[in-house]
Design a protein around this motif. Structure first.
Motif, PDB file in Angstrom:
ATOM      1  N   ASN A 180       4.270  -4.499   1.069  1.00 21.79           N
ATOM      2  CA  ASN A 180       4.757  -3.219   1.601  1.00 21.79           C
ATOM      3  C   ASN A 180       4.065  -2.019   0.982  1.00 21.79           C
ATOM      4  O   ASN A 180       4.470  -0.886   1.218  1.00 21.79           O
ATOM      5  CB  ASN A 180       6.269  -3.110   1.357  1.00 21.79           C
ATOM      6  CG  ASN A 180       7.038  -4.226   2.038  1.00 21.79           C
ATOM      7  OD1 ASN A 180       6.689  -4.658   3.133  1.00 21.79           O
ATOM      8  ND2 ASN A 180       8.093  -4.705   1.371  1.00 21.79           N
ATOM      9  N   TRP A 181       3.034  -2.311   0.172  1.00 23.97           N
ATOM     10  CA  TRP A 181       2.319  -1.241  -0.541  1.00 23.97           C
ATOM     11  C   TRP A 181       0.820  -1.388  -0.303  1.00 23.97           C
ATOM     12  O   TRP A 181       0.018  -1.344  -1.244  1.00 23.97           O
ATOM     13  CB  TRP A 181       2.649  -1.274  -2.027  1.00 23.97           C
ATOM     14  CG  TRP A 181       4.083  -0.979  -2.328  1.00 23.97           C
ATOM     15  CD1 TRP A 181       5.145  -1.826  -2.216  1.00 23.97           C
ATOM     16  CD2 TRP A 181       4.614   0.262  -2.782  1.00 23.97           C
ATOM     17  NE1 TRP A 181       6.311  -1.190  -2.566  1.00 23.97           N
ATOM     18  CE2 TRP A 181       6.016   0.092  -2.927  1.00 23.97           C
ATOM     19  CE3 TRP A 181       4.057   1.503  -3.085  1.00 23.97           C
ATOM     20  CZ2 TRP A 181       6.851   1.115  -3.353  1.00 23.97           C
ATOM     21  CZ3 TRP A 181       4.884   2.524  -3.521  1.00 23.97           C
ATOM     22  CH2 TRP A 181       6.257   2.329  -3.645  1.00 23.97           C
TER      23      TRP A 181
ATOM     24  N   GLN B 263      11.657  -4.666   7.162  1.00 28.35           N
ATOM     25  CA  GLN B 263      10.685  -3.666   7.626  1.00 28.35           C
ATOM     26  C   GLN B 263      10.113  -2.879   6.448  1.00 28.35           C
ATOM     27  O   GLN B 263       9.548  -1.802   6.625  1.00 28.35           O
ATOM     28  CB  GLN B 263      11.310  -2.717   8.653  1.00 28.35           C
ATOM     29  CG  GLN B 263      12.372  -1.775   8.124  1.00 28.35           C
ATOM     30  CD  GLN B 263      12.963  -0.892   9.219  1.00 28.35           C
ATOM     31  OE1 GLN B 263      13.547  -1.376  10.179  1.00 28.35           O
ATOM     32  NE2 GLN B 263      12.803   0.426   9.083  1.00 28.35           N
ATOM     33  N   GLY B 264      10.234  -3.451   5.253  1.00 30.01           N
ATOM     34  CA  GLY B 264       9.671  -2.822   4.072  1.00 30.01           C
ATOM     35  C   GLY B 264      10.427  -1.601   3.612  1.00 30.01           C
ATOM     36  O   GLY B 264       9.919  -0.832   2.805  1.00 30.01           O
TER      37      GLY B 264
ATOM     38  N   THR C 225       1.404   1.150   3.957  1.00 30.34           N
ATOM     39  CA  THR C 225       1.940   0.476   5.139  1.00 30.34           C
ATOM     40  C   THR C 225       2.294  -0.966   4.781  1.00 30.34           C
ATOM     41  O   THR C 225       1.987  -1.451   3.694  1.00 30.34           O
ATOM     42  CB  THR C 225       0.933   0.488   6.298  1.00 30.34           C
ATOM     43  OG1 THR C 225      -0.212  -0.290   5.931  1.00 30.34           O
ATOM     44  CG2 THR C 225       0.495   1.907   6.639  1.00 30.34           C
ATOM     45  N   GLN C 226       2.929  -1.635   5.728  1.00 35.05           N
ATOM     46  CA  GLN C 226       3.274  -3.052   5.560  1.00 35.05           C
ATOM     47  C   GLN C 226       2.098  -3.872   6.083  1.00 35.05           C
ATOM     48  O   GLN C 226       1.915  -4.043   7.283  1.00 35.05           O
ATOM     49  CB  GLN C 226       4.568  -3.355   6.310  1.00 35.05           C
ATOM     50  CG  GLN C 226       5.230  -4.659   5.927  1.00 35.05           C
ATOM     51  CD  GLN C 226       6.614  -4.796   6.558  1.00 35.05           C
ATOM     52  OE1 GLN C 226       6.864  -4.302   7.653  1.00 35.05           O
ATOM     53  NE2 GLN C 226       7.527  -5.469   5.869  1.00 35.05           N
TER      54      GLN C 226
END
Length: 329
Positions: A110-111, A58-59, A104-105
């Motif tokens: 994830n960035w 989930q990052g 956000t993912q």
């Protein structure tokens, strides 16, 4: 834009800032770092964040909104964000709560910087997207001046790619968001492009301190901004170049707390610095009991609440610690 410089040495205060009293309070429900908390309706709100304690799939980010009530010394969950998000700027203005940008993912990483402007709808108890920023923006900081939200510095996609940390570049953005019209206009740019700075308001002026440039490292610069004259003013630099720090104004002084550095293996700053607006100088005021970076700080009921962060450089040892800092004169 006219940039004015004031040269000041590191002087001793005529009056000591006071003795610091640290009190450990109830831990966050989820340890988080890279947060920008806000005081809303008499409580502390923390929206999203990164955590070394969360799953990589989930990052290592969360959509949780954590709310602290100082009277009961308890945390509870509020309406969750639409998705996990970190480095988003949470701002309370005109009895409304907004979240600007953040990562956000998305886009394979994830960035992925976001241009979303989210607002907490109290009746529906959910976050709604109410506007978009001119471009994606994360790791920014903010002031509220004359009921307008100023967004300053940060990182934004440097090319068409927008999913990884390295896709982002430092920016000198200065936008002003109107919570009534939900529109954003451009103001005089910050003096230098940077990210991970800190910002406060004092005596109707905004103050921007510290931060880092990805290629040049931490910055010690301090600038104020006068919304009436639209001028930036350079002030006495911080004694240490700090990024990922938190700041607050209490008892007529600007307090700088925490942050991280990467030289010689890296570390987390422990010294607490206080800046006198009248004497235009800095002085150390003890050390943090638990040094952290990527932490948040807010002022409520004549105390500084120091929230979360991480006790080691990078995405390691994310903290659930909440401390109340008071100054005994």
């Amino acid at each position: 834009m006219k940039l004015v410089y004031v040269l000041c040495g590191l002087l001793s205060f005529q009056l000591m800032a006071g003795t610091l009293n640290w009190q450990r309070k109830a831990d966050l429900l989820i340890p988080v770092q890279e947060i920008y908390p806000a005081v809303f309706q008499g409580e502390i709100y923390v929206a999203g964040g990164l955590s070394s304690e969360l799953p990589k799939q989930q990052g290592q980010m969360t959509d949780a909104v954590q709310i602290y009530n100082a009277k009961s010394n308890t945390w509870r969950y509020g309406p969750a964000l639409p998705e996990g998000r970190h480095h988003g700027q949470l701002v309370a203005v005109k009895e409304q709560l907004f979240l600007f940008g953040g990562f956000t993912q998305a886009n394979g990483g994830n960035w992925s910087a976001s241009a979303d402007v989210l607002k907490l709808d109290l009746q529906q108890q959910r976050w709604l997207k109410v506007a978009s920023l001119p471009q994606p923006l994360s790791e920014t900081v903010s002031w509220v001046l004359e009921d307008k939200v100023h967004l300053l510095s940060g990182r934004s996609p440097a090319t068409e790619a927008n999913g990884q940390w390295q896709d982002q570049g430092d920016v000198a953005i200065h936008w002003v968001f109107d919570p009534d019209s939900l529109t954003t206009v451009t103001a005089p740019a910050v003096p230098q492009a940077k990210n991970s700075a800190a910002a406060v308001v004092y005596d109707s002026k905004g103050y921007l301190l510290g931060g880092r440039q990805v290629q040049a490292g931490n910055k010690a610069d301090v600038h104020s901004f006068d919304a009436k004259s639209q001028q930036w003013l350079a002030l006495a630099p911080m004694p240490e170049a700090q990024a990922g720090l938190a700041s607050a104004v209490l008892n007529g002084r600007l307090w700088a707390l925490g942050g991280e550095f990467f030289q010689q293996g890296g570390g987390v700053f422990s010294k607490v610095w206080a800046y006198s607006f009248t004497e235009k100088s800095w002085q150390q005021q003890g050390d943090m009991p638990i040094p952290r970076h990527g932490l948040g700080a807010v002022v409520m009921d004549n105390s500084i609440y120091v929230i979360g962060g991480a006790a080691a450089v990078g995405l390691k040892q994310s903290s659930a610690v909440l401390e109340e800092l008071t100054v005994v004169q």
